[in-house]
Design an enzyme around this catalytic site. Sequence first.
Site, PDB file in Angstrom:
ATOM      1  N   MET A  78     -17.644  28.657 -60.162  1.00  0.00           N
ATOM      2  CA  MET A  78     -16.702  28.399 -59.083  1.00  0.00           C
ATOM      3  C   MET A  78     -15.845  29.094 -58.281  1.00  0.00           C
ATOM      4  O   MET A  78     -14.668  29.875 -58.732  1.00  0.00           O
ATOM      5  CB  MET A  78     -15.454  27.607 -60.200  1.00  0.00           C
ATOM      6  N   THR A  79     -15.963  29.146 -57.556  1.00  0.00           N
ATOM      7  CA  THR A  79     -15.724  30.503 -55.985  1.00  0.00           C
ATOM      8  C   THR A  79     -15.208  29.700 -55.142  1.00  0.00           C
ATOM      9  O   THR A  79     -15.131  29.968 -53.771  1.00  0.00           O
ATOM     10  CB  THR A  79     -17.160  30.828 -55.425  1.00  0.00           C
ATOM     11  N   TYR A  80     -14.001  29.382 -55.638  1.00  0.00           N
ATOM     12  CA  TYR A  80     -13.179  29.034 -55.115  1.00  0.00           C
ATOM     13  C   TYR A  80     -11.803  28.654 -55.737  1.00  0.00           C
ATOM     14  O   TYR A  80     -11.352  29.020 -57.383  1.00  0.00           O
ATOM     15  CB  TYR A  80     -13.520  27.218 -54.551  1.00  0.00           C
ATOM     16  N   GLU A  81     -10.471  28.596 -55.103  1.00  0.00           N
ATOM     17  CA  GLU A  81      -9.291  28.538 -55.514  1.00  0.00           C
ATOM     18  C   GLU A  81      -8.439  29.904 -55.399  1.00  0.00           C
ATOM     19  O   GLU A  81      -7.957  30.179 -56.474  1.00  0.00           O
ATOM     20  CB  GLU A  81      -9.006  28.108 -57.073  1.00  0.00           C
ATOM     21  N   TRP A 110     -16.936  20.727 -55.909  1.00  0.00           N
ATOM     22  CA  TRP A 110     -15.534  20.269 -56.516  1.00  0.00           C
ATOM     23  C   TRP A 110     -14.519  19.679 -55.300  1.00  0.00           C
ATOM     24  O   TRP A 110     -13.928  20.766 -54.720  1.00  0.00           O
ATOM     25  CB  TRP A 110     -14.859  21.301 -57.287  1.00  0.00           C
ATOM     26  N   GLU A 133     -11.995  25.386 -69.979  1.00  0.00           N
ATOM     27  CA  GLU A 133     -11.274  26.272 -69.100  1.00  0.00           C
ATOM     28  C   GLU A 133     -11.019  26.899 -70.662  1.00  0.00           C
ATOM     29  O   GLU A 133      -9.629  26.012 -70.346  1.00  0.00           O
ATOM     30  CB  GLU A 133     -10.678  25.801 -67.642  1.00  0.00           C
TER      31      GLU A 133
END
Length: 428
Positions: A279-282, A405, A216
């Site tokens: 990563m479809t979050y945060e 996750w 990342e």
Amino acid sequence: MDIHVVTAGQTLASIANQYGVDATRLALNNGITNPNNLVPGQTMVIRYPNVTHVVQAGETLVSIANQYGISTIILLQNNPAVVPRNYLIEGETLVISYADESKLGEISINGYAYPFITDETLLRTLPYLTYLCIFTYGFTPAGDLIPVDDARLIQLARDYNVAPIMVLATLGPTGVFDAATAHAVFVDLNAQQRLIDQIFTTIESKNYAGVDIDFEFIQPEDAELFAQFVGRLRDRLAESGYIVSVALAPKTSATQTGTLYQGHNYELIGAAATYVLLMTYEWGYTYGPPMAVAPINKVREVLDYGVTAIPREKIFMGFPNYGYDWPLPYIRGTTAASTLGNVEAVERAARYQAPIQFDEVSQAPFFNYTAEDGVEHVVWFEDARSVDAKVRLPSEYNFRGITYWNIMKFFPQNWLVVSSLYNIIRVI
């Protein structure tokens, strides 16, 4: 499968009677620890047993599964309360199959775990997984692997016919992603080859099924070099049947700016990797303003862009298995939310007698409460409704699967919904 939303005055018994199901099984399956303190707005997943079996003396999971022509894994999925105790009780009733569950198809399920996950949590989760990603190996600028204590997790995964995947991340000793270490390996082909060789040797010697790359905050100028590294690694591992997956930041366009996004070229990495995780979050995060962690409208924006650059059959949609609790008022740069599990969120709502609300736009639950010190809080988390809304998306988009996750906290309602909607693929 039905999803029931508790209203004021309802009890576990009254809900069970409403749907004609067993109250004890309803509580156990949904992970309800205090059935006498239900919260208005909390959810319960209702499943309807079709074929059942009463355990006789001397019977085992294997013998019962063979009797009905199903796998022991399906038997464990249908009877999650059996897993933690790892034995059968004479006279107990097992569910062989559920009625009126129209499956959306097959799906691969992946979950990340740290080596310190408890045996109970891992064993309760493994029946629902295709892959287990063990987080995380590191590496030096010279290309030497920094190992992790992974033997226990690899063996348990194999025991449940789940494919263990080693994770390679650029996390430094302080827990911060280190773009400089990645850059050093990208530009030094000798170091890069050393790293690839050591990954291959580790996979072979430890009985892994492949590697997951979680790099990342890669510098924009390293985007092509990153994709080339993934391609070289896949070329080496594919000869032996090993997979290479890559975790990608949640981009909504190829030109999206920001250090989280510019180093991840969807098209190049999508071509180089076996699979990718979006990563479809945060959106809701520790230092950000209170909001859903993975609002479905934002998730769709990432998926809609992803399919323009990456073959659908390579894509895993990310899912966050956690929520956040923010003290109020929120002050940017000062306020920090705390992380909590989804079961824990409902327990907190019950503790403070805070009714749970549901935001239709984000398709996510939340509630407000006042703590003992007088500070107001807002909690956003996941429940059966938000799970149902999001886990249907891979079927709609024809994706490979879902990645969680992480799986460090067991979330019973998630697995009830997933196993109701899909047949989970086993690759070994």
